[in-house]
Write an enzyme that holds these catalytic residues in place. Sequence first.
Site, PDB file in Angstrom:
ATOM      1  N   GLN A   1       0.833  -1.232  -0.055  1.00  0.00           N
ATOM      2  CA  GLN A   1       0.088  -0.064   0.122  1.00  0.00           C
ATOM      3  C   GLN A   1       0.768   1.359   0.017  1.00  0.00           C
ATOM      4  O   GLN A   1       0.397   2.343  -0.314  1.00  0.00           O
ATOM      5  CB  GLN A   1      -0.858   0.009   1.041  1.00  0.00           C
ATOM      6  CG  GLN A   1      -2.256  -0.987   1.171  1.00  0.00           C
ATOM      7  CD  GLN A   1      -3.082  -0.954   2.227  1.00  0.00           C
ATOM      8  OE1 GLN A   1      -3.024  -1.922   2.898  1.00  0.00           O
ATOM      9  NE2 GLN A   1      -3.495   0.393   2.637  1.00  0.00           N
TER      10      GLN A   1
ATOM     11  N   TYR B   1      -7.945   2.018   5.829  1.00  0.00           N
ATOM     12  CA  TYR B   1      -7.391   1.162   4.920  1.00  0.00           C
ATOM     13  C   TYR B   1      -6.238   1.986   3.953  1.00  0.00           C
ATOM     14  O   TYR B   1      -5.182   1.282   3.800  1.00  0.00           O
ATOM     15  CB  TYR B   1      -8.413   0.681   3.964  1.00  0.00           C
ATOM     16  CG  TYR B   1      -7.932   0.287   2.658  1.00  0.00           C
ATOM     17  CD1 TYR B   1      -7.616  -1.108   2.610  1.00  0.00           C
ATOM     18  CD2 TYR B   1      -7.412   0.731   1.651  1.00  0.00           C
ATOM     19  CE1 TYR B   1      -7.165  -1.808   1.582  1.00  0.00           C
ATOM     20  CE2 TYR B   1      -6.951  -0.055   0.413  1.00  0.00           C
ATOM     21  CZ  TYR B   1      -7.076  -1.422   0.495  1.00  0.00           C
ATOM     22  OH  TYR B   1      -6.171  -1.899  -0.668  1.00  0.00           O
TER      23      TYR B   1
ATOM     24  N   GLY C   1       5.873 -44.550   0.128  1.00  0.00           N
ATOM     25  CA  GLY C   1       6.670 -45.428   0.757  1.00  0.00           C
ATOM     26  C   GLY C   1       5.969 -46.416   1.493  1.00  0.00           C
ATOM     27  O   GLY C   1       4.641 -46.444   1.704  1.00  0.00           O
ATOM     28  N   GLU C   2       6.767 -46.945   2.580  1.00  0.00           N
ATOM     29  CA  GLU C   2       5.974 -47.926   3.621  1.00  0.00           C
ATOM     30  C   GLU C   2       6.810 -47.559   4.933  1.00  0.00           C
ATOM     31  O   GLU C   2       7.892 -47.667   4.946  1.00  0.00           O
ATOM     32  CB  GLU C   2       6.109 -49.310   3.165  1.00  0.00           C
ATOM     33  CG  GLU C   2       5.573 -50.418   3.897  1.00  0.00           C
ATOM     34  CD  GLU C   2       5.270 -51.571   3.384  1.00  0.00           C
ATOM     35  OE1 GLU C   2       4.811 -52.535   4.120  1.00  0.00           O
ATOM     36  OE2 GLU C   2       5.770 -51.813   2.210  1.00  0.00           O
TER      37      GLU C   2
ATOM     38  N   GLU D   1       1.530 -48.688   4.470  1.00  0.00           N
ATOM     39  CA  GLU D   1       1.925 -48.049   3.291  1.00  0.00           C
ATOM     40  C   GLU D   1       1.359 -46.448   3.566  1.00  0.00           C
ATOM     41  O   GLU D   1       0.366 -46.159   4.283  1.00  0.00           O
ATOM     42  CB  GLU D   1       1.397 -48.364   2.105  1.00  0.00           C
ATOM     43  CG  GLU D   1       1.903 -49.894   2.001  1.00  0.00           C
ATOM     44  CD  GLU D   1       1.281 -50.530   0.480  1.00  0.00           C
ATOM     45  OE1 GLU D   1       0.214 -49.944   0.078  1.00  0.00           O
ATOM     46  OE2 GLU D   1       1.679 -51.636   0.238  1.00  0.00           O
TER      47      GLU D   1
ATOM     48  N   ASP E   1      15.230 -35.899  12.563  1.00  0.00           N
ATOM     49  CA  ASP E   1      15.663 -36.238  11.286  1.00  0.00           C
ATOM     50  C   ASP E   1      15.312 -35.135  10.253  1.00  0.00           C
ATOM     51  O   ASP E   1      14.945 -35.185   9.286  1.00  0.00           O
ATOM     52  CB  ASP E   1      14.734 -37.422  10.416  1.00  0.00           C
ATOM     53  CG  ASP E   1      15.258 -37.967   9.397  1.00  0.00           C
ATOM     54  OD1 ASP E   1      16.461 -37.664   9.163  1.00  0.00           O
ATOM     55  OD2 ASP E   1      14.860 -38.851   8.777  1.00  0.00           O
TER      56      ASP E   1
END
Length: 911
Positions: free
Chosen positions: A233, A256, A615-616, A621, A758
């Site tokens: 703005q 505003y 993946g699993e 799964e 991780d």
Amino acid sequence: MGKLKMASLLFWFNLLLGLCIAEPDAHFDPSSCRYALGMQDRTIPDEDITASSAWSDSTEAKHSRLESNDGDGAWCPLGPVYPNYEEFLQVDLRNLHFLTLVGTQGRDGGGLGKEFARHYQLRYSRDGFKWSQWRDRWGNEVIEGNENTHDSVLKDLGPPMIARYVRFYPMADRVMSVCLRVELYGCVWQDGLRSYTSPPGNVMSLPSMLVNLNDSTYDGFTVGGLQYGGLGQLTDGVIGADDFLQHKEQGVWPGYDYVGWMSSNFPKGYLEMEFEFDALRSFTYMRVHCNNMGSSDIQIFRRVDCYFKRSLHTPWDPQPVTLSLALDVRDPSARTVTVSLQGRAARILRCHYYFSSQWLLISEISFLSDILDATDPEEPSPLPPPKETLPPPAVTKMPQHTSKIATTSIGTTASLNGHVLEAGIDIRMNQPIAKDDSGDTSILIGCLVVIILLLLVVIILILWRQRWKRLLGKAQRRPSDSDLTAHLSLPTDTVVINNTHNAPGPPRHANRYERIITSDGEYQEPSHNPRAKITTLSLPSDGAEGGYRELETPKLPVCPPSVPHYAEADIVTLQGVTGGNTYAVPALTADSLASKDLPLCKFPRGHLLFREKLGEGQFGEVHLCEVVNPHELPTLQFPFNMRKGRSLLVAVKLLRADANKNARSDFLKELKILSRLSDPHIIRLLGACLDEDPLCMITEYMENGDLNQFLSSHHLDEGEENGAHCLPAISYSSLLHVALQICSGMKYLSSLNFVHRDLASRNCLVGENLTIKIADFGMSRNLYAGDYYRIQGRAVLPIRWMAWECILMGKFTTASDVWAFGVTLWEILMLCKEQPYGELSDEDVIENAGEIFRDSKKQIFLFRPPPCPQPLYELMLQCWSRDCRERPSFQDIHALITSHLLCCSTDELKE
């Protein structure tokens, strides 16, 4: 009275002389910026008009010009735009423009056309990489388009766009063909301002209402209470009224037109803003339009200090331009303050606006400047000026690592790092040509070659000797019970690395050096037990197969309770989305959360469409699925604004059908705990399907995949031409923005004593506009199998991201997450082109952890990435401190990266 009159005259004289007050109309007027920019009259060439696809050669992007019937009369995408809305038409304006109006038209085709777009969306970019979605002042993204094929429809852009690239995304409410012709209206953006950085505006509390004084149209990033990398703005050309509760833009909330800040939020007494420009400029003045309603505790600033910086790599000029204002509390009218910048040269400005009352309200900031020539003599040059000639001896003494000789032929001149080599030597053949002193030159060149060869031989011999010395040292060293050789610790009761209930292996023992927290919160050292031992996996140096043996536990430095952000209490592990045991929480917290019946959103299975197997994990799964028409599920609380008709990607984790009672209980327990996580930079749980087997949980997934693959498909933006690389570019400041978001998510986890265990680029997902969210998809994907080290088929550990105490002791804390963040930051700055410690084998990485523990001065740390400045590399080294008490908290890291980001731009970063 005479003195008072004289003082009054001096006041008004200084006020006029300093150009403090100016008329509001001195600002940029968007109403006069409504010129057609060249689609219809072909000022914009065909090569600057591109598209995602085209139905045929006769409906390519170049036929999308308003009122033109070339080809088949318009641009038509290859397929229907519904429901994905991925087809777009792009216009490149070559430089920044202030866009106030757009026009669209359907395909006429000499009266044969029937295709047009009833609705469309706009996206824009200033650098071709970061794209912003245009929204009107009420937040609507969709623009009303055409109702027939021949009439052109013009739409005012409120707010206007400052952009170089503009994309039109046609929309439809059903499967149908659409075609489009367009025109853009505006003018060249003369200010040259590319972005400004400031704190977000505050909310003013009045007796009758709350006034939101935020920068609602800012198109940059907002992280950690700071807006950067965008415009909003303050550059839309709209001047606020005298009464800030009045507004020129009808239909929006009171206040505003202004962005406001409260002085109590700024302990230093001033508001700091930074302005980045497109080039080195000479600044004449800065104009700031402020509100001055003293009755509402609003006044213009009493003083401003502006500092100048010529480039990202140069320091700030120590002498600022300062202007002090004499406040006029009697006149409540808004005004434009003009600050003379005295022709100072800079590309980055930092201005401090000192509060004179409780509130400071600004509606517009503009600059008058001229672009300086690229060869400006004041610009520092890293190389000496070129010389007309350079005699042959200078060539022979030139260091080899600086030789960058262009291939030349006899009788021409070659450039050498800013110097000029006079013709006289054929550089390709390295042979002298016929000249009177050719014999002397040949002798010098021959001597140089001999010296270089001798140096190479000496260096090779030294390296060979050091290699054999290191190998012999390892061969002579034999492990013993008292030797402090690096041993990879197996999971203990304190931290469960592999959450397998019946995994084979030796018994687990509690570490006698774990810190103990008593019921009253006091810290006690455990009593010394000379017979206490822990089970470790020995890594023999002679290559024999490793086995289990009892070793004396080495005394390791323990983090005292004075470091509250390091969670070392007993923890239980949680399966992440893929069963990677990613998150770990204090046991007390997990039990207390699991004991509560938390409402979980029921997710209808019929809306899930299988896309890919991710993946699993241990539970079962993990699938990548698509949620069809997510807006038909009003009970779901999606963490982002989905457009109607657009699909949503999610990760779905299934509980295998043969799961026992304990696994089912763990699955439900994890659902309840993950439902507590709520942060914009953490992947969120969206719902669960618990009505029938198989049970499943649904989490977010980001459309751009994981951060590792995303960054590896880019190259660092170094200011070269677009054709220099086939990969898309990413700027240095964007990399910092990525790191800042990861740090923000980790700061949230650490505040809950959650330990990720991780953290890496593979476990972060990328969304639109470089939105980053932390997840745990890396361990289950075969793509990253090389990032994990498997212990005789049991646990898999990301040892290249783990702190030494994780590898040797199995101790995972927030401090070890800080270590992993340092490695992740290294990955980001390397654009994930290399694996950490890529020159070391897995066994060498474990051995290096032992060297760090022994503090033997032989330890190896990751090298400094090419785009990384020294202060940021020092932050990495602090994250890798041997003593966990010396590692910074995520809150400290967040503050340091934020302050570093303020000094960075999206341009190239050179050492």
